[in-house]
Design an enzyme around this catalytic site. Structure first.
Site, mmCIF file in Angstrom:
data_model
loop_
_atom_site.group_PDB
_atom_site.id
_atom_site.type_symbol
_atom_site.label_atom_id
_atom_site.label_comp_id
_atom_site.label_asym_id
_atom_site.label_seq_id
_atom_site.Cartn_x
_atom_site.Cartn_y
_atom_site.Cartn_z
ATOM 1 N N LYS A 39 0.835 -1.209 0.000
ATOM 2 C CA LYS A 39 0.000 0.000 0.000
ATOM 3 C C LYS A 39 0.874 1.265 0.000
ATOM 4 O O LYS A 39 0.661 2.165 -0.805
ATOM 5 C CB LYS A 39 -0.888 -0.006 1.241
ATOM 6 C CG LYS A 39 -1.442 1.341 1.630
ATOM 7 C CD LYS A 39 -2.160 1.235 2.948
ATOM 8 C CE LYS A 39 -2.203 2.369 3.872
ATOM 9 N NZ LYS A 39 -1.269 3.324 4.178
ATOM 10 N N ASN A 40 1.848 1.320 0.909
ATOM 11 C CA ASN A 40 2.590 2.578 1.058
ATOM 12 C C ASN A 40 3.549 2.839 -0.103
ATOM 13 O O ASN A 40 3.991 3.971 -0.292
ATOM 14 C CB ASN A 40 3.304 2.627 2.409
ATOM 15 C CG ASN A 40 2.303 2.819 3.543
ATOM 16 O OD1 ASN A 40 1.156 3.216 3.305
ATOM 17 N ND2 ASN A 40 2.709 2.521 4.768
ATOM 18 N N ARG B 228 -8.996 0.235 4.026
ATOM 19 C CA ARG B 228 -8.089 1.203 3.405
ATOM 20 C C ARG B 228 -6.776 0.542 2.993
ATOM 21 O O ARG B 228 -6.133 0.991 2.035
ATOM 22 C CB ARG B 228 -7.748 2.328 4.399
ATOM 23 C CG ARG B 228 -8.811 3.369 4.556
ATOM 24 C CD ARG B 228 -8.270 4.555 5.341
ATOM 25 N NE ARG B 228 -6.906 4.831 4.922
ATOM 26 C CZ ARG B 228 -5.882 5.028 5.754
ATOM 27 N NH1 ARG B 228 -6.052 5.020 7.036
ATOM 28 N NH2 ARG B 228 -4.671 5.252 5.286
ATOM 29 N N CYS C 197 -5.029 7.984 9.004
ATOM 30 C CA CYS C 197 -5.238 7.471 10.358
ATOM 31 C C CYS C 197 -4.881 8.515 11.406
ATOM 32 O O CYS C 197 -3.929 9.279 11.238
ATOM 33 C CB CYS C 197 -4.357 6.240 10.577
ATOM 34 S SG CYS C 197 -4.950 4.783 9.733
ATOM 35 N N ARG D 198 0.378 14.943 12.739
ATOM 36 C CA ARG D 198 1.108 14.438 11.559
ATOM 37 C C ARG D 198 1.545 15.629 10.700
ATOM 38 O O ARG D 198 0.981 15.900 9.643
ATOM 39 C CB ARG D 198 0.229 13.457 10.775
ATOM 40 C CG ARG D 198 -0.126 12.236 11.606
ATOM 41 C CD ARG D 198 -0.849 11.174 10.831
ATOM 42 N NE ARG D 198 0.016 10.453 9.903
ATOM 43 C CZ ARG D 198 -0.349 9.373 9.219
ATOM 44 N NH1 ARG D 198 -1.561 8.881 9.367
ATOM 45 N NH2 ARG D 198 0.478 8.790 8.382
ATOM 46 N N ASP E 243 4.310 0.269 11.937
ATOM 47 C CA ASP E 243 3.080 -0.269 11.349
ATOM 48 C C ASP E 243 2.832 -1.733 11.732
ATOM 49 O O ASP E 243 1.805 -2.312 11.364
ATOM 50 C CB ASP E 243 3.105 -0.112 9.815
ATOM 51 C CG ASP E 243 3.084 1.348 9.410
ATOM 52 O OD1 ASP E 243 2.752 2.193 10.263
ATOM 53 O OD2 ASP E 243 3.406 1.655 8.243
HETATM 54 N N1 EPU Z 1 7.243 14.189 10.654
HETATM 55 C C1 EPU Z 1 7.463 15.513 10.935
HETATM 56 N N2 EPU Z 1 7.425 16.407 9.896
HETATM 57 C C2 EPU Z 1 7.186 16.024 8.611
HETATM 58 C C3 EPU Z 1 6.956 14.656 8.332
HETATM 59 C C4 EPU Z 1 6.987 13.761 9.387
HETATM 60 O O1 EPU Z 1 7.684 15.895 12.080
HETATM 61 O O2 EPU Z 1 7.172 16.875 7.739
HETATM 62 C C5 EPU Z 1 7.287 13.204 11.744
HETATM 63 C C6 EPU Z 1 5.944 12.507 11.967
HETATM 64 O O3 EPU Z 1 5.114 13.254 12.831
HETATM 65 C C7 EPU Z 1 6.389 11.179 12.555
HETATM 66 C C8 EPU Z 1 7.742 10.913 11.857
HETATM 67 O O4 EPU Z 1 8.172 12.169 11.360
HETATM 68 O O5 EPU Z 1 6.619 11.342 13.925
HETATM 69 C C9 EPU Z 1 7.695 9.927 10.720
HETATM 70 O O6 EPU Z 1 6.678 10.302 9.802
HETATM 71 P P1 EPU Z 1 6.729 9.902 8.256
HETATM 72 O O7 EPU Z 1 6.742 11.148 7.470
HETATM 73 O O8 EPU Z 1 7.819 8.902 8.052
HETATM 74 O O9 EPU Z 1 5.323 9.206 8.086
HETATM 75 P P2 EPU Z 1 4.362 9.321 6.846
HETATM 76 O O10 EPU Z 1 5.149 9.413 5.602
HETATM 77 O O11 EPU Z 1 3.301 10.321 7.099
HETATM 78 C C10 EPU Z 1 4.350 6.755 6.335
HETATM 79 C C11 EPU Z 1 3.296 5.697 6.240
HETATM 80 C C12 EPU Z 1 2.787 5.341 7.631
HETATM 81 C C13 EPU Z 1 3.961 4.895 8.493
HETATM 82 C C14 EPU Z 1 5.063 5.963 8.507
HETATM 83 C C15 EPU Z 1 6.313 5.531 9.252
HETATM 84 C C16 EPU Z 1 2.349 6.215 4.100
HETATM 85 C C17 EPU Z 1 1.188 6.697 3.336
HETATM 86 N N3 EPU Z 1 2.212 6.191 5.421
HETATM 87 O O12 EPU Z 1 3.689 7.885 6.915
HETATM 88 O O13 EPU Z 1 1.913 4.255 7.436
HETATM 89 O O14 EPU Z 1 3.526 4.666 9.811
HETATM 90 O O15 EPU Z 1 5.432 6.291 7.156
HETATM 91 O O16 EPU Z 1 6.844 4.387 8.684
HETATM 92 O O17 EPU Z 1 3.353 5.821 3.538
HETATM 93 C C18 EPU Z 1 0.177 2.779 7.938
HETATM 94 O O18 EPU Z 1 0.414 2.230 6.848
HETATM 95 O O19 EPU Z 1 -0.595 2.292 8.804
HETATM 96 C C19 EPU Z 1 0.824 4.059 8.234
HETATM 97 C C20 EPU Z 1 0.394 4.892 9.173
#
Ligand code: EPU
Length: 429
Positions: free
Chosen positions: A22-23, A399, A117, A122, A307
């Site tokens: 998915k991701n 999802r 989620c 975020r 995850d």
């Molecule tokens: N963060 C910041 N600033 C940013 C971006 C992130 O402070 O601009 C922080 C976040 O708050 C968090 C950490 O950095 O504490 C990591 O966030 P990341 O950006 O890596 O997460 P994401 O890209 O929003 C993806 C996955 C998530 C998964 C995380 C971590 C997707 C669509 N989502 O989220 O997947 O938990 O990486 O591996 O790729 C799931 O699949 O259930 C899910 C939540």
């Protein structure tokens, strides 16, 4: 709204075939917007986030042809608009990848602030920092993000925090930028590598994906007519591996990439179950005894993935002894522990960490999933628990997991999806 009625006390046995990640898929689809041509993507998971994403691309003018439920041809030659349907983009997190892709291709974009989620705050400050460093003007007003540029120019960007989303988004924006972009302190997840691979196949010049530093040398355009297969979903694979441990079963997980699951395989071995690699793309997990206690800390890849934290939580709720999980990525990822306690677990949620005093057996209860992975965890809990569990808020699971019920039923689980009545729906909100 629907609910799952799960008849528990089952020990899962057999084979399961893992779908595309998915991701990865939610980044590969918008990545095709950088191309002026066609691209066919295979091994797409048939899940609601993907269907919404394809709908968004259609609304931008992309011609979409489904070959079957797991493969789509995208013709991106005639993009009519850079303003995506705001309500659709607000529905899920990964709509933020439209910013990098459309800024890169057309120099302007408008999307709704991403939903997804509820795992605590975020922020997307690192994405914005990257776009601005490349020369974009970004404005957020009334939950809408607008970004514009007269032309992105490569630069050096050091991420303050390791972020999957920011890494991929800045990479997308840099592919067609002038000159060289170097992004440091990047995420190394398999989906980061998968997106770089697709972009390179289409003619981009990206090196270093999978390491701490990614270098992108801008190219004037990408070329079309490509076929690409999405990397297997390591989180789905891990979910079934942990289901084997929680139900003391024996599951052969096919079409996975074992090295993407090293952190999990090590933990499963540590708590007394067996992980057998077979033929390079298959792992068999055999769990004969009650799991031993352990401690887990979630970390960016290659560490233990956040995850899989909730699914691991079910296993540790049933382990022999007291375990501790520390969640280092998201602020509110222990919401599922309250549902597990209703099923007889003994877990104390301290916010950043939780203590699991293992019990012999969980019992059925009415439980509500609060996010995608919490839903998967409660499903596993219901399969292993005595008597019947009713699981609500299935939209979270839908999802991100393709045919999760069908896959679990094939392994010996018993469950039925039925309509929930009004009173139950009120309780779940
Ligand atoms: N963060 C910041 N600033 C940013 C971006 C992130 O402070 O601009 C922080 C976040 O708050 C968090 C950490 O950095 O504490 C990591 O966030 P990341 O950006 O890596 O997460 P994401 O890209 O929003 C993806 C996955 C998530 C998964 C995380 C971590 C997707 C669509 N989502 O989220 O997947 O938990 O990486 O591996 O790729 C799931 O699949 O259930 C899910 C939540």
């Amino acid at each position: 709204m629907e609910k799952l009625i799960i008849t528990g006390n089952k020990c899962l046995k057999g084979e399961v075939v893992i779908s595309g990640a998915k991701n990865a898929a939610v980044a590969l689809i918008p990545a095709t917007l950088l191309l002026n041509g066609t691209c066919t993507i295979f091994n797409l998971p048939n899940i609601s986030d993907i269907k919404i994403y394809i709908e968004i691309l259609e609304s931008l003018g992309v011609k979409v042809t489904w070959n079957n439920k797991n493969s789509v041809k995208l013709d991106t030659r005639h993009i009519a608009s850079t303003n995506s349907t705001i309500e659709l983009t607000k529905k899920f997190r990964a709509s933020y990848y439209l910013i990098g892709s459309l800024l890169g291709r057309l120099g302007s974009v408008e999307v709704g602030l991403p939903g997804g989620c509820q795992l605590g705050p975020r922020p997307i400050d690192q994405h914005i920092k990257g776009f601005e460093a490349l020369g974009a003007k970004v404005v957020i007003e009334d939950e809408v993000i607008t970004a514009k540029t007269d032309g992105l120019v490569g630069t050096n960007i050091f991420l303050d925090i390791v972020s999957v989303g920011a890494t991929i988004n800045i990479m997308l924006a840099s592919v067609l930028a002038k000159g060289v972009t170097i992004i440091e302190n990047v995420a190394k997840e398999p989906h980061v590598v998968d997106v770089a691979n697709l972009l390179n196949v289409m003619g981009a010049n990206i090196v270093g994906a999978g390491t701490d530093v990614i270098k992108i040398t801008g190219v004037p355009k990408l070329k079309g007519n490509y076929i690409y297969s999405v990397v297997p979903d390591q989180i789905e694979a891990g979910t079934f591996m942990l289901a084997a441990v929680a139900t003391r079963g024996d599951i052969t997980v096919k079409n996975c990439t074992p090295e993407h699951l090293d952190a999990l395989s090590a933990k499963i071995t540590e708590i007394g179950a067996e992980v057998q690699p077979i033929n390079g793309d298959t792992l068999r997990v055999i769990a004969k005894h009650r799991p031993k206690r352990t401690n887990v800390k979630t970390l960016p890849y290659p560490g233990f993935p956040t995850d899989l934290q909730s699914q691991m939580g079910v296993v540790l709720a049933l382990a022999n002894g007291t375990s501790k999980i520390t969640e280092n990525i998201w602020e509110s990822r222990f919401q599922y522990t309250h549902a597990l306690n209703r099923m007889g677990a003994n877990i104390v949620d301290h916010g950043k960490f939780a203590t699991f005093r293992g019990v012999e057996k969980l019992h059925g209860a009415a439980v509500y999933s609060t996010d995608l992975r919490a839903g998967a965890a409660l499903l596993i809990a219901g399969i292993s628990a005595s008597d019947v569990t009713e699981l609500y808020n299935l939209q979270h699971i839908d999802r991100g997991y393709e045919d999760i019920e069908g896959k679990f039923i094939k392994l010996g689980a018993e469950m039925e999806r039925v309509e929930a009545d009004e009173k139950e729906i009120e309780l779940s909100l």
